[in-house]
Write a protein that holds these residues in place. Structure first.
Motif, PDB file in Angstrom:
ATOM      1  N   SER A 134      -2.152   3.028   2.022  1.00  0.00           N
ATOM      2  CA  SER A 134      -1.300   2.070   2.715  1.00  0.00           C
ATOM      3  C   SER A 134      -1.710   0.624   2.482  1.00  0.00           C
ATOM      4  CB  SER A 134      -1.286   2.366   4.217  1.00  0.00           C
ATOM      5  OG  SER A 134      -2.588   2.306   4.759  1.00  0.00           O
ATOM      6  N   LEU A 135      -2.955   0.376   2.106  1.00  0.00           N
ATOM      7  CA  LEU A 135      -3.372  -1.002   1.833  1.00  0.00           C
ATOM      8  C   LEU A 135      -2.905  -1.491   0.459  1.00  0.00           C
ATOM      9  CD1 LEU A 135      -7.043  -1.082   3.229  1.00  0.00           C
ATOM     10  CD2 LEU A 135      -4.947  -1.855   4.323  1.00  0.00           C
ATOM     11  N   LEU A 136      -2.408  -0.570  -0.373  1.00  0.00           N
ATOM     12  CA  LEU A 136      -2.007  -0.929  -1.731  1.00  0.00           C
ATOM     13  C   LEU A 136      -0.501  -1.112  -1.868  1.00  0.00           C
ATOM     14  CD1 LEU A 136      -4.333   1.456  -3.785  1.00  0.00           C
ATOM     15  CD2 LEU A 136      -4.702  -0.929  -3.162  1.00  0.00           C
ATOM     16  N   GLY A 137       0.290  -0.665  -0.913  1.00  0.00           N
ATOM     17  CA  GLY A 137       1.735  -0.796  -1.051  1.00  0.00           C
ATOM     18  C   GLY A 137       2.473  -0.068   0.044  1.00  0.00           C
ATOM     19  N   HIS A 138       3.748   0.196  -0.196  1.00  0.00           N
ATOM     20  CA  HIS A 138       4.590   0.855   0.799  1.00  0.00           C
ATOM     21  C   HIS A 138       4.082   2.260   1.086  1.00  0.00           C
ATOM     22  CE1 HIS A 138       7.448  -2.402   0.832  1.00  0.00           C
ATOM     23  NE2 HIS A 138       7.536  -2.364  -0.486  1.00  0.00           N
ATOM     24  N   ASN A 139       4.188   2.640   2.330  1.00  0.00           N
ATOM     25  CA  ASN A 139       3.636   3.913   2.753  1.00  0.00           C
ATOM     26  C   ASN A 139       4.621   4.602   3.699  1.00  0.00           C
ATOM     27  OD1 ASN A 139       1.946   5.480   4.954  1.00  0.00           O
ATOM     28  ND2 ASN A 139       0.715   5.466   3.089  1.00  0.00           N
TER      29      ASN A 139
END
Length: 455
Positions: free
Chosen positions: A371-376
């Protein structure tokens, strides 16, 4: 009281000596039992029940002990969150606000001597907090928090606790412990809807500089500060959230209990502060015995004061601090305290009945791993739920035609929660515990009207 580093001169006749042990918890966040209500799994390497085993063991070693809490005890798990509201008809055995708060009940059973207030104590509002703390058989203290109406104060601004201390010779003498408690002034922002117009909160360092000498003047032999704050800037800045380092420089503080950032000192992450004297081996920062006891009941903070009785008064020869883990290794864990487990069993089982209630199904897995890297998907689901809830709230009113932007924070993404601190819900049936895992905090949904420029 003399500083630990001061050398006793030959004309000081030592009459006796004693060990006085302070035991401190911080940031337990209602993890009373070693149980994860979000994953529905027990035997976790933390919890107040495991700490209770250690507390009782340390009490057998010396009669001269004091047990305190440094805040963020009353909120953090479904067990605490369900205790704040009347139970729904579908779960009549769930604790209600009229029953004894299970966290306070556990603290009473363990014989806490005093407790400070952390920032999360205010999440459920002042009325709830007053009911909960009113059930305690020990005092609460908040030194930099002032109610706008003095009649609404249900905590002390400072405490003088008097205890009889048994010396090495077997003789006993009275000892007066002065106690302060500090909370970050940011609570006025974080829980503004609860606190605005009801309390004011002053700078932690400023109030400590004023009240430490006051406690000395009132007869305190030892001064202990419960500071719900972590390690941040070395210099004192107005309104600092993490002010432990400036606090450690204030003359007259014998013991400093810190927290808030869920770290461990001594023995946690290496504390690097170029202008600060740090002694990990003896648990001292700028000469002040300092401890930070982790979170969720992972550690017990211990500060030991080596006291001398000279000329019919107490003198401090030395002070050292330790953070004792309940699970030094995953395979080496202190057992939970059976008496506390039995006492908490009704509240525990009622909480399980709630968290296991069915609330629906999901056709896809929901997790927070990336979730810290993009849409989740997990956060999109929460954002959608918030948006729909707010749309229903403004339906039919003057704000109904405004577009709604829903903002969500990725709560469980490892970090200071540890390598297992992620949401991982498989496709299939959803229970209430899964919903609580997706959104772990009992926040209040707030809608703010903003312009495009402000956004």
């Amino acid at each position: 009281m003399i500083a630990p580093s001061e050398t006793l001169t030959p004309d000081k006749e030592v009459q006796d000596c004693a060990l006085f042990r302070l035991m401190a918890t911080s940031d337990v966040h209602a993890n009373l039992l070693p149980y994860d209500y979000f994953t529905d799994q027990g035997d976790q390497p933390y919890g107040l029940s495991r700490l209770a085993t250690l507390i009782k063991r340390l009490r057998t070693e010396t009669a001269n002990t004091l047990l305190v809490d440094n805040g963020d005890m009353l909120q953090g798990t479904p067990l605490s969150d369900f205790s704040r509201t009347p139970a729904p008809d579908t779960a009549p055995d769930t604790p209600s606000e009229d029953t004894l708060n299970p966290i306070i009940d556990a603290m009473n059973a363990l014989g806490y001597d005093a407790a400070g207030l952390g920032n999360h104590e205010f999440n459920f509002g002042l009325d709830w907090l007053q009911r909960a703390t009113g059930q305690a058989r020990f005092p609460y203290v908040a030194s930099n928090l002032t109610p706008t109406c003095e009649e609404d104060r249900f905590w002390a601004s400072r405490l003088l606790l008097r205890r009889d201390v048994t010396c090495a010779s077997g003789a006993t003498y009275p000892l007066t412990i002065g106690l302060l408690s500090l909370v970050p002034p940011q609570i006025l922002t974080w829980d503004r809807h609860h606190l605005d117009g009801h309390v004011t909160c002053t700078d932690m360092t400023d109030i400590a500089e004023r009240l430490v000498p006051a406690l000395r003047a009132e007869g305190a032999d030892l001064v202990i500060v419960l500071a719900h704050t972590g390690f941040g800037p070395e210099a004192s800045l107005p309104g600092l959230e993490n002010a432990a380092l400036p606090l450690s420089r204030i003359p007259g503080i014998d013991g400093l209990v810190t927290g808030h950032i869920h770290d461990v000192f001594p023995g946690g992450k290496a504390l690097a502060a170029p202008g600060t004297e740090i002694n990990e081996a003896q648990g001292r920062i700028n000469g002040t015995a300092t401890v930070m006891p982790g979170f969720r009941g992972s550690h017990l903070g211990v500060i030991e004061f080596d006291l001398l009785r000279c000329d019919d008064r107490w003198r401090l020869r030395a002070a050292t601090a330790r953070a004792l883990p309940v699970a030094p290794h995953l395979a080496d864990r202190l057992p939970p305290d059976p008496a506390l487990d039995a006492r908490l069993a009704p509240a525990h089982h009622a909480t399980l009945a709630q968290t296991r209630r069915s609330i629906g199904t999901t056709t896809a897995p929901l997790h927070s791993y990336l979730s810290l890297l993009g849409h989740n998907p997990a956060e999109r689901l929460v954002a959608g739920a918030q948006r729909r809830a707010l749309a229903r709230a403004v339906e039919g009113g003057p704000l109904a035609d405004l577009p709604i932007l829903s903002s969500v924070a990725p709560f469980k993404t490892g970090g200071r929660g540890g390598p297992g601190y992620f949401t991982d819900i498989p496709a299939g049936p959803l229970a209430l515990r899964h919903g609580a895992d997706l959104y772990a905090f009992p926040n209040t949904l707030i809608g703010a009207v903003v312009t495009g420029r402000e956004l």
